[in-house]
Write an enzyme that holds these catalytic residues in place. Structure first.
Site, PDB file in Angstrom:
ATOM      1  N   LYS A 155       0.823  -1.210   0.000  1.00  0.00           N
ATOM      2  CA  LYS A 155       0.000   0.000   0.000  1.00  0.00           C
ATOM      3  C   LYS A 155       0.855   1.258   0.000  1.00  0.00           C
ATOM      4  CE  LYS A 155      -0.911  -0.038   4.840  1.00  0.00           C
ATOM      5  NZ  LYS A 155       0.061   0.927   5.377  1.00  0.00           N
TER       6      LYS A 155
ATOM      7  N   ARG B  98       3.085 -10.132  13.720  1.00  0.00           N
ATOM      8  CA  ARG B  98       2.763  -8.762  13.312  1.00  0.00           C
ATOM      9  C   ARG B  98       1.475  -8.732  12.493  1.00  0.00           C
ATOM     10  NH1 ARG B  98       7.574  -6.934  10.017  1.00  0.00           N
ATOM     11  NH2 ARG B  98       6.338  -5.128   9.453  1.00  0.00           N
TER      12      ARG B  98
END
Ligand SMILES: [Zn+2]
Length: 229
Positions: free
Chosen positions: A24, A175
């Site tokens: 992104k 994560r």
């Protein structure tokens, strides 16, 4: 309705969502260039604050070194400050914020009267993310992670690229889990809006870029016809 609309026709505020490794950052960078909107990366702002040793930077550093995400109050203050600068007046591309529903509601308040908010969620299957992240390199000098695959020098500052030390498979999975747990309510918060689009990020970057452009244009087209975003 909007006090800025007179001097900012076509203002558009974009939020890019997506887990680490979804690409992104790259897409936000491209959108920023083609739409001439400032790219606001909270990761970059935090890194700069840490390097500059500001109060916010010191607090953020402690939190991140403990493996935690920086809290809502600090993040909201940072973004509010950044969005009040002149270059963000007619729109922006936000990368890394919001991460929580509390942050998203704060952003809605900040954007009252500032044009539509378009939310683009870049989605990539977990096993693909793990593979990408475990081999990802970052700049040893400026921390940039938008490292091109074909060179050993950072595209931003020329620094040497190194494999992230924290990117072991187990840590990567953890994560991602933290990300999913945190952002699931966030996606639910936005998902019912017409301005929300899910983008398949498991394709070559140029194909993803075309999908991002199309989703943004569709949202803006709706906004220009008076559809509530
Ligand atoms: Zn660099």
């Amino acid at each position: 309705m909007a006090e800025h609309e007179g001097d900012c026709p076509g203002a558009v505020n974009v939020v890019m969502l997506g887990p680490p490794g979804a690409g992104k950052g790259t897409q936000a960078e491209r959108l920023s260039r083609t739409r001439r909107l400032p790219k606001i990366s909270t990761g970059d702002i935090l890194r700069e604050a840490v390097l500059a040793g500001t109060e916010v930077g010191r607090a953020a550093k402690e939190t991140m070194e403990a493996g935690n995400l920086v809290g809502d109050d600090i993040m909201i203050a940072i973004v509010q400050d950044r969005l009040s600068r002149p270059d963000a007046r007619c729109g922006f591309v936000l990368d890394g914020f919001p991460r929580t529903v509390v942050q998203a509601t704060a952003l809605d308040r900040m954007l009252a009267g500032r044009g539509p908010l378009v939310v683009l969620d870049v989605v990539v299957p977990e096993d693909v993310l793990v593979r990408r992240l475990a081999t990802r390199r970052i700049c040893s000098k400026c921390g940039s992670n938008a490292a091109p695959e074909w060179t050993n020098a950072c595209g931003k500052c020329g620094g040497a690229l190194v494999t992230r030390v924290d990117d072991g498979i187990e840590i990567v999975r953890e994560r991602l889990k933290v990300y999913q747990r945190q952002t699931k309510p966030l996606v639910e918060y936005y998902a019912t809006r017409r301005s929300f689009s899910s983008i398949d990020g498991n394709r070559p970057p140029d194909v993803v870029t075309a999908a991002v452009d199309a989703a943004l244009d569709a949202a803006l087209d709706g906004a220009s016809r008076g559809v509530t975003l």
